[in-house]
Design an enzyme around this catalytic site. Structure first.
Site, PDB file in Angstrom:
ATOM      1  N   GLU A  86       0.772  -1.274   0.030  1.00  0.00           N
ATOM      2  CA  GLU A  86      -0.227   0.068   0.057  1.00  0.00           C
ATOM      3  C   GLU A  86       0.927   1.425  -0.141  1.00  0.00           C
ATOM      4  O   GLU A  86       0.464   2.359   0.326  1.00  0.00           O
ATOM      5  CB  GLU A  86      -0.927   0.010   0.973  1.00  0.00           C
ATOM      6  CG  GLU A  86      -1.960  -1.042   1.190  1.00  0.00           C
ATOM      7  CD  GLU A  86      -2.804  -0.867   2.319  1.00  0.00           C
ATOM      8  OE1 GLU A  86      -4.273  -1.341   2.008  1.00  0.00           O
ATOM      9  OE2 GLU A  86      -2.539  -0.703   3.348  1.00  0.00           O
ATOM     10  N   GLU A 132      -7.233  -7.244  -1.029  1.00  0.00           N
ATOM     11  CA  GLU A 132      -7.991  -7.095   0.163  1.00  0.00           C
ATOM     12  C   GLU A 132      -9.531  -6.485  -0.111  1.00  0.00           C
ATOM     13  O   GLU A 132      -9.675  -5.661  -0.476  1.00  0.00           O
ATOM     14  CB  GLU A 132      -7.148  -5.922   1.017  1.00  0.00           C
ATOM     15  CG  GLU A 132      -5.927  -6.178   1.589  1.00  0.00           C
ATOM     16  CD  GLU A 132      -5.229  -5.341   2.652  1.00  0.00           C
ATOM     17  OE1 GLU A 132      -6.007  -4.303   2.962  1.00  0.00           O
ATOM     18  OE2 GLU A 132      -4.030  -5.632   2.816  1.00  0.00           O
TER      19      GLU A 132
END
Length: 815
Positions: free
Chosen positions: A182, A251
């Protein structure tokens, strides 16, 4: 010599033949991951090995497989594996190799997200605090010291799994690896150094020659051959940055994390299913649930500092490993449909039709095989859609799936799976809290207050993380000053949180709790002559996310400490401060010291900070998960038989007190949607005691370190089990109910075949129903572990609802 060469040749032949049978080639194109030459749909779920125990892993993985998953994903937690530089821990719930082998034994694939930055609401994002010891160190940027340490650990992990033949080309389960995590969300402030860092990370990953693809989630500029992937509640509109990269959702947030200052969040099963169906409708082929099992932040692993010890995450498997129904079952049904359509989805021609008003029809065609999705993106209006001569009712914010473009097999808003209502059940071992006999001892604060042996001294107020390197939650700031006469002042202290205790002349005069910046003033009386001031700053997990997050300070960190009386101000900020790291009890390991003579069993103190409590108990019978009710306690840490259950803080209530209330699955979910429970209540009251922590048939020891002050009088043990089960089914379907863990249905609380209203726990009969339904269901189900009922008049009898009313069978039962 000839015999040796012959045996060696035979061994090489056998190894080669074994690889032909077991080894897996993994590659990809722009459509999907390619496994052994075939494009495949991958349905994965996150299970973090340190958030459960090795004894729990096989059952968690088994339930994931039964739920339709073919892959298990996990982060790798650097600071757990390397708590001190070049000192490694791969034991107990950090036994990564054992965890991956459990996945392999179950016949599943694995996605290993090494990072080694994890975020994960984990302490310091998984990066070791000891890195802060090195001058010039900067995390996650083009900093050579950081890259050296990151490379060392990443290579260590890749070498370990390769040595154990756990990579897919070696016959192992690992089909994907991840580098970084991320970073694209927060890289802007790093500028060119951030861009160079990402290029280096990609190049370094490739140099490890792992022979499986590497991914970078949330990294729009991921260098080739990295596959950039999506994280979020919805990823149907995500497009990879390279036409040769498949659409991967690393995710899919099945819920949200619990926080000390907020009520419990929940994401409806209908919305999770909607997001998944939309992803596959729009050419997605690999998706991972984050989390599939959230688990528990044992010890001092909570991040934030706002994250609770529970990391339940409203996942399909709850914190204790129970099926969260109907979410688990509703997604299982979806997985079966998607797998049925696999060939069409990964090889078929794809076409979309926009029917207006939020209706989108998607068709996959492969030779004579077709598969269709009908999605209704409107958040309020249901729709009836004409397709191939048929009419299909599609509720608002839902997706209907027709594997043959004719027969509706699944709709994301129409749940067929049963609902389980979990209860915390009193057990025979501890029927009443009063059955627990407590002993106690005090934290030897006086010894630390009077001991002149300091860790070090400084003429300034130091930042806590770079002083303790997170070896302890606690840091002492101690100084002294002279006062010509007795006088009352306001003591003003600015800290960066999270908890602060104030001692003046060896007496506790103040306590402040706050997760963020706080500035407190307290009236104190200083005496004539020398005065001693001691402050204990306590952290509750370290920051885990954001640009330059490692620079977020903890402790008093240079902020002023002053005594104020009008114009008379004594600034103590730059006096000589003596520092001590940690408490005596940590160094002497009180949590393991069961037999010391210093434990007292009379005059039990309550609401006294810095007090230790001890009791013994019998393990609750059975196999259901065990929890401890900490109601009445303040803040501290708990241990059972020397195993940490994590930090407890039941005194911290939901301060936002909302939003709570009716949860409408329709419309985009956010963590602040009013799908919450527990408004105004303790953020966490129940704490998991894994069965492997308990000794069956022997005495178990519970230790509590009550830091803030509370009473153990209400502490008790419960087991978590299914209390009520419910299910509904429409005419023509089959309704199935089952009790888990070998239980049986003891009674039917409600059974109606007709116009049923309400939901589980609050069903209501409508204006019409069959008179025979209750007796039919009772006869079929009571005393059975599971039962199935065909929803038809032949089975349940006639009702007088008429053809215009949609009627169904609804059952509520007790296990």
């Amino acid at each position: 010599m000839k015999a040796i060469k012959s045996n060696l040749l035979l061994l090489l032949v056998l190894i080669s033949l074994s690889c032909i049978v077991q080894c897996t080639d993994v590659s990809h194109d722009g459509r999907a991951l390619i496994i052994n030459g075939e494009r495949r749909i991958i349905i994965s779920g996150s299970i973090h090995y340190p958030r459960s125990t090795p004894e729990m892993w096989p059952d968690l993985i088994k339930k994931a497989k039964e739920g339709g998953l073919d892959t298990i994903e996990t982060y790798v937690f650097w600071n757990g594996h390397e708590p001190r530089r070049r000192e490694y821990n791969f034991e107990g719930n950090y036994d990564l190799i054992r965890f991956i082998k459990e996945i392999q034994y179950a016949g599943l694939n694995s996605i290993l997200r090494i990072g080694p930055y994890a975020c994960a609401e984990w302490n310091y994002g998984g990066i070791p605090a000891w890195l802060r010891k090195y001058p010039g160190m900067q995390f996650r940027t083009n900093n050579q010291q950081f890259k050296d340490e990151m490379a060392n650990f990443t290579k260590l992990i890749v070498d370990m799994v390769a040595k154990e033949n756990l990579l897919a080309p070696q016959g192992g389960p690992i089909i994907l690896l991840q580098i970084e995590n991320e970073y694209g969300n927060i890289m802007g402030p790093y500028g060119d150094a951030g861009k160079e860092y990402i290029k280096w990370a990609a190049k370094f990953a490739v140099s490890l020659n792992a022979s499986v693809p590497w991914i970078m989630c949330q990294q729009g500029d991921a260098p080739q051959p990295m596959i950039n992937t999506c994280n979020g509640f919805y990823c149907d509109d995500f497009t990879p940055n390279n036409p040769n990269s498949p659409k991967i959702w690393t995710e899919n947030w099945t819920g949200w994390f619990k926080a000390w200052d907020k009520a419990d969040p929940h994401r409806p099963a209908e919305d999770v299913a909607y997001a998944v169906a939309r992803f596959f409708q729009r050419k997605g082929t690999t998706q991972n649930y984050y989390m599939y099992h959230g688990g528990t932040n044992f010890g001092r692993t909570t991040g934030g500092p706002y994250i609770t010890t529970s990391y339940d995450y409203d996942a399909p498997l709850d914190e204790y490993g129970n099926l969260r129904q109907p979410k688990w079952g509703h997604l299982k049904d979806l997985h079966a449909v998607i797998k049925e359509m696999e060939k069409a989805l990964v090889y078929g021609n794809h076409s979309n039709e926009d029917h207006g008003n939020g209706i989108e029809v998607t068709k996959y065609k492969l030779n004579t095989t077709t598969a269709c999705f009908i999605s209704n993106k409107d958040t309020t209006k249901d729709a009836t859609v004409d397709l191939n001569g048929g009419k299909y009712f599609v509720p608002a914010w839902s997706v209907t799936i027709l594997p043959d473009c004719k027969t509706e097999v699944y709709n994301t808003a129409k749940i067929k799976a049963q609902t389980n209502v979990m209860v915390k059940k009193a057990n025979k071992a501890e029927d009443e809290p009063s059955a627990l006999q407590w002993s106690w001892r005090l934290e030897p604060l006086k010894k630390q207050l009077e001991d002149k042996k300091f860790s070090f001294q400084s003429n300034q107020l130091l930042e806590q993380i770079t002083t303790t390197f997170d070896e302890s939650d606690y840091l002492w700031y101690m100084t002294s000053f002279h006062q010509p006469h007795k006088k009352q002042y306001k003591l003003s202290i600015n800290t960066t949180g999270h908890v602060l205790y104030v001692f003046l002349n060896n007496k506790l005069v103040g306590k402040h709790e706050h997760l963020h910046l706080l500035s407190k003033e307290r009236n104190v009386t200083v005496r004539h002559g020398k005065n001693n001031l001691a402050l204990i700053s306590a952290t509750v997990g370290l920051k885990n996310y954001g640009s330059f997050y490692e620079k977020m300070p903890a402790g008093i960190a240079g902020k002023p400490v002053k005594l104020i009386d009008g114009n008379d101000t004594i600034d103590l900020s730059n006096t000589t401060w003596n520092y001590k790291v940690g408490l005596v009890s940590e160094k002497k390991k009180f949590h393991l010291d069961e037999k010391s003579s210093k434990w007292k069993s009379v005059m039990l103190p309550i609401n006294r900070p810095f007090t230790w409590y001890k009791t013994t108990f019998e393990a609750p019978p059975g196999t259901d998960p065990v929890v401890i009710d900490t109601f009445g306690l303040g803040k501290g840490e708990a241990w059972v038989n020397g195993n940490s259950l994590g930090r407890y803080w039941p005194a911290y209530n939901d301060t936002a007190q909302g939003p709570c209330g009716h949860c409408d699955y329709r419309g985009k979910f956010t963590e602040n949607k009013p799908c919450r429970t527990g408004c105004g209540e303790p953020a966490q009251r129940w704490y998991h005691i894994p069965r492997s922590f308990l000794k069956s048939g022997e005495t178990n020891t519970l230790m509590l370190f009550e830091e803030a002050g509370g009473s153990p009088g209400l502490v008790e043990f419960r087991t978590v089990t299914v209390g009520t089960i419910c299910a509904t089914a429409d005419k023509g379907q089959t309704l199935t109910l089952s009790c888990p863990s070998g239980g049986s249905i003891s009674k039917i609380d409600f059974a109606s075949y007709g116009e049923v209203k309400g939901k589980c726990g609050a069903f209501e009969k409508g204006t019409c129903e069959s008179q025979d339904a209750f007796d039919v269901v009772s006869k079929a189900c009571i005393g059975q572990g599971s039962c199935s009922i065909s929803v038809s008049k032949e089975t349940l009898g006639e009702n007088n609802c008429g053809g215009s009313v949609p009627f169904k069978l609804a059952i509520q039962a007790a296990c």
